[in-house]
Design a protein around this motif. Sequence first.
Motif, short mmCIF file in Angstrom:
data_model
loop_
_atom_site.label_atom_id
_atom_site.label_comp_id
_atom_site.label_asym_id
_atom_site.label_seq_id
_atom_site.Cartn_x
_atom_site.Cartn_y
_atom_site.Cartn_z
N TRP A 71 0.84 -1.20 0.00
CA TRP A 71 0.00 0.00 0.00
C TRP A 71 0.88 1.25 0.00
O TRP A 71 1.82 1.36 0.77
CB TRP A 71 -0.91 0.01 1.22
CG TRP A 71 -1.94 1.10 1.20
CD1 TRP A 71 -1.94 2.25 1.89
CD2 TRP A 71 -3.14 1.11 0.41
NE1 TRP A 71 -3.05 3.01 1.60
CE2 TRP A 71 -3.81 2.33 0.69
CE3 TRP A 71 -3.71 0.23 -0.49
CZ2 TRP A 71 -5.03 2.67 0.10
CZ3 TRP A 71 -4.92 0.56 -1.09
CH2 TRP A 71 -5.56 1.77 -0.79
N ASP A 72 0.58 2.18 -0.91
CA ASP A 72 1.38 3.39 -1.00
C ASP A 72 0.49 4.60 -1.28
O ASP A 72 -0.75 4.47 -1.38
CB ASP A 72 2.45 3.25 -2.09
CG ASP A 72 1.85 2.88 -3.46
OD1 ASP A 72 0.65 3.14 -3.68
OD2 ASP A 72 2.59 2.34 -4.30
N GLU A 73 1.09 5.77 -1.40
CA GLU A 73 0.33 7.00 -1.58
C GLU A 73 -0.43 7.00 -2.90
O GLU A 73 -1.52 7.57 -2.99
CB GLU A 73 1.26 8.21 -1.51
CG GLU A 73 0.55 9.55 -1.65
CD GLU A 73 -0.64 9.74 -0.71
OE1 GLU A 73 -1.65 10.32 -1.16
OE2 GLU A 73 -0.56 9.29 0.45
N LYS A 103 -8.77 8.61 6.84
CA LYS A 103 -7.78 8.76 5.78
C LYS A 103 -6.79 7.60 5.78
O LYS A 103 -6.10 7.37 4.80
CB LYS A 103 -7.02 10.08 5.96
CG LYS A 103 -7.87 11.32 5.75
CD LYS A 103 -7.04 12.58 5.92
CE LYS A 103 -7.88 13.83 5.68
NZ LYS A 103 -7.08 15.08 5.85
N GLU A 104 -6.73 6.88 6.89
CA GLU A 104 -5.78 5.77 7.02
C GLU A 104 -6.38 4.44 6.59
O GLU A 104 -5.70 3.42 6.61
CB GLU A 104 -5.29 5.66 8.47
CG GLU A 104 -4.70 6.94 9.04
CD GLU A 104 -3.54 7.45 8.23
OE1 GLU A 104 -2.72 6.62 7.79
OE2 GLU A 104 -3.46 8.67 8.00
N TYR A 105 -7.66 4.44 6.18
CA TYR A 105 -8.33 3.17 5.87
C TYR A 105 -7.70 2.50 4.64
O TYR A 105 -7.47 3.15 3.62
CB TYR A 105 -9.81 3.41 5.62
CG TYR A 105 -10.56 2.15 5.25
CD1 TYR A 105 -10.86 1.20 6.21
CD2 TYR A 105 -10.94 1.90 3.93
CE1 TYR A 105 -11.52 0.03 5.89
CE2 TYR A 105 -11.61 0.73 3.59
CZ TYR A 105 -11.89 -0.19 4.57
OH TYR A 105 -12.54 -1.36 4.22
N ILE A 106 -7.44 1.21 4.76
CA ILE A 106 -6.93 0.41 3.64
C ILE A 106 -7.96 -0.68 3.35
O ILE A 106 -8.23 -1.52 4.20
CB ILE A 106 -5.57 -0.23 3.97
CG1 ILE A 106 -4.54 0.85 4.29
CG2 ILE A 106 -5.09 -1.09 2.80
CD1 ILE A 106 -3.18 0.29 4.67
N PRO A 107 -8.54 -0.68 2.16
CA PRO A 107 -9.55 -1.69 1.83
C PRO A 107 -8.89 -3.04 1.54
O PRO A 107 -7.66 -3.13 1.38
CB PRO A 107 -10.19 -1.12 0.56
CG PRO A 107 -9.06 -0.39 -0.10
CD PRO A 107 -8.27 0.23 1.04
N LYS A 110 -9.94 -7.16 -2.76
CA LYS A 110 -11.20 -7.33 -3.51
C LYS A 110 -11.98 -6.03 -3.55
O LYS A 110 -12.52 -5.65 -4.61
CB LYS A 110 -12.04 -8.43 -2.85
CG LYS A 110 -13.34 -8.72 -3.58
CD LYS A 110 -14.12 -9.85 -2.90
CE LYS A 110 -15.43 -10.12 -3.63
NZ LYS A 110 -16.19 -11.22 -2.98
N GLU A 111 -12.04 -5.32 -2.44
CA GLU A 111 -12.76 -4.04 -2.40
C GLU A 111 -12.11 -3.01 -3.30
O GLU A 111 -12.79 -2.28 -4.03
CB GLU A 111 -12.81 -3.51 -0.96
CG GLU A 111 -13.72 -4.29 -0.02
CD GLU A 111 -13.63 -3.80 1.40
OE1 GLU A 111 -14.65 -3.82 2.11
OE2 GLU A 111 -12.51 -3.42 1.84
N TYR A 112 -10.78 -2.96 -3.25
CA TYR A 112 -10.05 -1.99 -4.07
C TYR A 112 -10.25 -2.26 -5.55
O TYR A 112 -10.52 -1.34 -6.34
CB TYR A 112 -8.57 -2.03 -3.72
CG TYR A 112 -7.74 -1.00 -4.46
CD1 TYR A 112 -7.58 0.28 -3.95
CD2 TYR A 112 -7.12 -1.32 -5.67
CE1 TYR A 112 -6.82 1.23 -4.63
CE2 TYR A 112 -6.36 -0.38 -6.34
CZ TYR A 112 -6.22 0.89 -5.82
OH TYR A 112 -5.47 1.83 -6.50
N ARG A 113 -10.14 -3.53 -5.94
CA ARG A 113 -10.32 -3.88 -7.35
C ARG A 113 -11.72 -3.54 -7.83
O ARG A 113 -11.91 -3.04 -8.95
CB ARG A 113 -10.02 -5.37 -7.56
CG ARG A 113 -8.55 -5.73 -7.51
CD ARG A 113 -8.31 -7.14 -8.04
NE ARG A 113 -8.92 -8.16 -7.18
CZ ARG A 113 -8.28 -8.78 -6.20
NH1 ARG A 113 -7.01 -8.47 -5.95
NH2 ARG A 113 -8.89 -9.68 -5.48
#
Length: 212
Positions: A71-73, A103-107, A110-113
């Motif tokens: 995970w990156d910016e 702002k720190e949430y990482i999905p 599957k959610e991101y795609r």
Amino acid sequence: MDQIDIKNMISTLADYIPQASQWEQGFFESVKSQFEKRHTLSERQIEIVQKIAEKFSPEALKERETWYASWDEEKAETLRVCANYYMSTGYYRMLVDRVKESKEYIPSPKEYRAMCENKYADKVMDAYRAEPKFPAGSLATLRAAKSRSVGYMASKRNWIPDGELNVLVLSTDAPIVSAAVGAKRYKVMMVGETDTFYCEERDLKKMKRKKK
């Protein structure tokens, strides 16, 4: 699946269920309580518990570990831009709410795609990354035929006037709300006025200079 298999599956999943979604946690607690009382689950309940358990298999856990490490910016920025777009559509509501809340949430992968790697998201990101045709501080003319996004009310006015009008571009990075060509969104101010509103790049054209 016999009682011993079901018991073992529930017992193993109990260690990971706090990481599951709220719905999955609620469902798990319900079937766990039912099994403790009746020592049985329906085929459909077993199927759902198995699907939840698959999320916490060694392979799935390894994939998530790799995902979080990568995970990156750039991904975070894409997530924020797509969340802003989908907030106006009603789709992916729960995921959008999580992104907007933290702002720190990482999905999950599957959610991101699903939200950030589809044809609409691609168009939104293309518009977001494109160089603005009308830089901040430049003058432009708002076309008479305006996109729906210009339907926003300008402050202290009922509606944006009909016909063409000249505007000063204040910013070029307003949240994108359309997946159409020319969807880059601008904050502008009517020339000679103090009211501001938003429009899309497709709403603007070069301002004609008056001949001397």
